[in-house]
Write a protein that holds these residues in place. Structure first.
Motif, PDB file in Angstrom:
ATOM      1  N   GLY A 106       2.502 -31.501 -27.624  1.00 16.97           N
ATOM      2  CA  GLY A 106       2.620 -31.879 -29.024  1.00 16.97           C
ATOM      3  C   GLY A 106       1.285 -32.051 -29.714  1.00 16.97           C
ATOM      4  O   GLY A 106       1.083 -31.590 -30.842  1.00 16.97           O
ATOM      5  N   ARG A 107       0.344 -32.699 -29.038  1.00 15.04           N
ATOM      6  CA  ARG A 107      -0.965 -32.908 -29.672  1.00 15.04           C
ATOM      7  C   ARG A 107      -1.715 -31.596 -29.844  1.00 15.04           C
ATOM      8  O   ARG A 107      -2.489 -31.429 -30.803  1.00 15.04           O
ATOM      9  N   GLU A 108      -1.467 -30.637 -28.948  1.00 17.40           N
ATOM     10  CA  GLU A 108      -2.071 -29.316 -29.110  1.00 17.40           C
ATOM     11  C   GLU A 108      -1.456 -28.589 -30.301  1.00 17.40           C
ATOM     12  O   GLU A 108      -2.160 -27.910 -31.067  1.00 17.40           O
ATOM     13  N   VAL A 109      -0.150 -28.726 -30.476  1.00 19.68           N
ATOM     14  CA  VAL A 109       0.530 -28.104 -31.615  1.00 19.68           C
ATOM     15  C   VAL A 109      -0.022 -28.655 -32.926  1.00 19.68           C
ATOM     16  O   VAL A 109      -0.295 -27.904 -33.870  1.00 19.68           O
ATOM     17  N   VAL A 110      -0.163 -29.975 -32.995  1.00 17.66           N
ATOM     18  CA  VAL A 110      -0.702 -30.608 -34.203  1.00 17.66           C
ATOM     19  C   VAL A 110      -2.082 -30.038 -34.532  1.00 17.66           C
ATOM     20  O   VAL A 110      -2.372 -29.690 -35.685  1.00 17.66           O
ATOM     21  N   GLU A 111      -2.923 -29.913 -33.524  1.00 18.30           N
ATOM     22  CA  GLU A 111      -4.279 -29.404 -33.740  1.00 18.30           C
ATOM     23  C   GLU A 111      -4.258 -27.964 -34.223  1.00 18.30           C
ATOM     24  O   GLU A 111      -4.985 -27.597 -35.163  1.00 18.30           O
ATOM     25  N   VAL A 112      -3.426 -27.134 -33.595  1.00 18.41           N
ATOM     26  CA  VAL A 112      -3.336 -25.726 -33.990  1.00 18.41           C
ATOM     27  C   VAL A 112      -2.868 -25.606 -35.437  1.00 18.41           C
ATOM     28  O   VAL A 112      -3.451 -24.856 -36.242  1.00 18.41           O
ATOM     29  N   LEU A 113      -1.826 -26.328 -35.792  1.00 16.91           N
ATOM     30  CA  LEU A 113      -1.279 -26.242 -37.145  1.00 16.91           C
ATOM     31  C   LEU A 113      -2.283 -26.707 -38.197  1.00 16.91           C
ATOM     32  O   LEU A 113      -2.435 -26.083 -39.253  1.00 16.91           O
ATOM     33  N   ARG A 114      -2.981 -27.796 -37.908  1.00 16.26           N
ATOM     34  CA  ARG A 114      -3.967 -28.303 -38.875  1.00 16.26           C
ATOM     35  C   ARG A 114      -5.133 -27.336 -39.028  1.00 16.26           C
ATOM     36  O   ARG A 114      -5.659 -27.152 -40.142  1.00 16.26           O
ATOM     37  N   GLU A 115      -5.524 -26.703 -37.929  1.00 14.46           N
ATOM     38  CA  GLU A 115      -6.595 -25.701 -38.012  1.00 14.46           C
ATOM     39  C   GLU A 115      -6.164 -24.523 -38.887  1.00 14.46           C
ATOM     40  O   GLU A 115      -7.007 -23.876 -39.526  1.00 14.46           O
ATOM     41  N   GLN A 116      -4.871 -24.263 -38.935  1.00 12.21           N
ATOM     42  CA  GLN A 116      -4.340 -23.165 -39.749  1.00 12.21           C
ATOM     43  C   GLN A 116      -4.086 -23.585 -41.196  1.00 12.21           C
ATOM     44  O   GLN A 116      -3.666 -22.765 -42.014  1.00 12.21           O
ATOM     45  N   GLY A 117      -4.324 -24.852 -41.500  1.00 11.14           N
ATOM     46  CA  GLY A 117      -4.187 -25.323 -42.871  1.00 11.14           C
ATOM     47  C   GLY A 117      -2.838 -25.885 -43.241  1.00 11.14           C
ATOM     48  O   GLY A 117      -2.581 -26.152 -44.426  1.00 11.14           O
ATOM     49  N   HIS A 118      -1.968 -26.103 -42.271  1.00  8.53           N
ATOM     50  CA  HIS A 118      -0.643 -26.653 -42.563  1.00  8.53           C
ATOM     51  C   HIS A 118      -0.703 -28.173 -42.662  1.00  8.53           C
ATOM     52  O   HIS A 118      -1.572 -28.830 -42.066  1.00  8.53           O
TER      53      HIS A 118
END
Length: 250
Positions: free
Chosen positions: A13-25
């Motif tokens: 989950g914490r990896e998903v959060v990081e990926v999404l935020r890096e993509q601007g979501h």
């Protein structure tokens, strides 16, 4: 896109959060510490206000079969209902390759979760992943007694949690995607042998032994390769050796 991540503080989950935020979501992190209990439903409806997509990366604290089935099934039904009310477009769920062959424990719970989600009104995309490279770390934490870790006989195709998170994010934002997808690492591995390589890098424990626990209803399926990917599986790196070199340099 406004995306809610259930289990945002967990391993994937914490990896998903990081990926999404890096993509601007815009990410809504759904955790108990944020005031949301997905099992009771408390705070869930408010958390999903304005959310377009939900990613469920929740984990369970128990592996007792009836309890873990109830836990995952209840969460799925709660999320489906609140997602419908909030106008969520779709739900993406991380699951595990090969769980149809298992009748007990965590695997049985994940199968119940899948079934409960698919019974609901909001469209669901399921990503079935192989065990994570990081699972070897968990094996050492869970099974070490004295100077020896006792790892269940398991054939698997380990994959990095980060790679799974990237695929979950891709499924969340894609307008068109499969309803079900499998993802695994590039190499078939013996779990005990992989865990022994990690132990050697760490310097502890001194020994890793493979065990066949016949009291575990899942022991034969694990040992015989039920957790290995089937045809059509997405194969993605890094390999276990590459992950090991990155996180535990020799």
């Amino acid at each position: 896109m406004r995306i809610a991540v259930i289990g945002a503080s967990g391993r994937v989950g914490r990896e998903v959060v990081e990926v999404l935020r890096e993509q601007g979501h815009e990410v809504v992190a759904i955790t108990r510490s944020a005031g949301v209990d997905v099992y009771s439903g408390a705070g869930l409806g408010q958390a999903l206000n304005g959310v377009e997509v939900v990613i469920d990366a929740a984990n369970a604290a128990t592996t007792e079969t009836d309890a873990v089935r109830d836990y995952f099934r209840t969460i799925a039904r709660n999320v489906q209902q609140e997602a419908l009310d909030a106008g969520v477009r779709r739900i993406v769920v991380v699951s595990i390759i090969g769980i149809d062959a298992f009748t007990a424990g965590h695997y049985a719970g994940k199968l119940a979760q899948e079934q409960a989600y698919l019974e609901g009104p909001v469209p669901v995309r399921i990503l079935r992943a192989a065990q994570f490279h990081e699972f070897t770390e968990m094996m050492l934490d869970w099974t070490t007694q004295g100077d020896t870790a006792h790892v269940p006989a398991t054939r698997t195709q380990l994959i990095a949690a980060r790679t799974v998170a990237e695929q979950l994010a891709a499924l969340a934002v894609a307008e068109s995607a499969p309803d079900r997808l499998e993802i695994a690492g590039p190499d078939e591995l013996n779990l005990a042998a992989a865990t022994a390589k990690l132990a050697a890098r760490r310097g502890t424990p001194l020994q890793v032994e493979e065990v066949l626990d016949t009291s575990d209803p899942n022991h034969r399926a694990q040992a015989d390769g039920a957790l290995l990917p089937g045809p059509g599986t997405l194969i993605a790196g890094p390999s276990f050796e590459e992950w090991l070199d990155r996180h535990y340099p020799a």
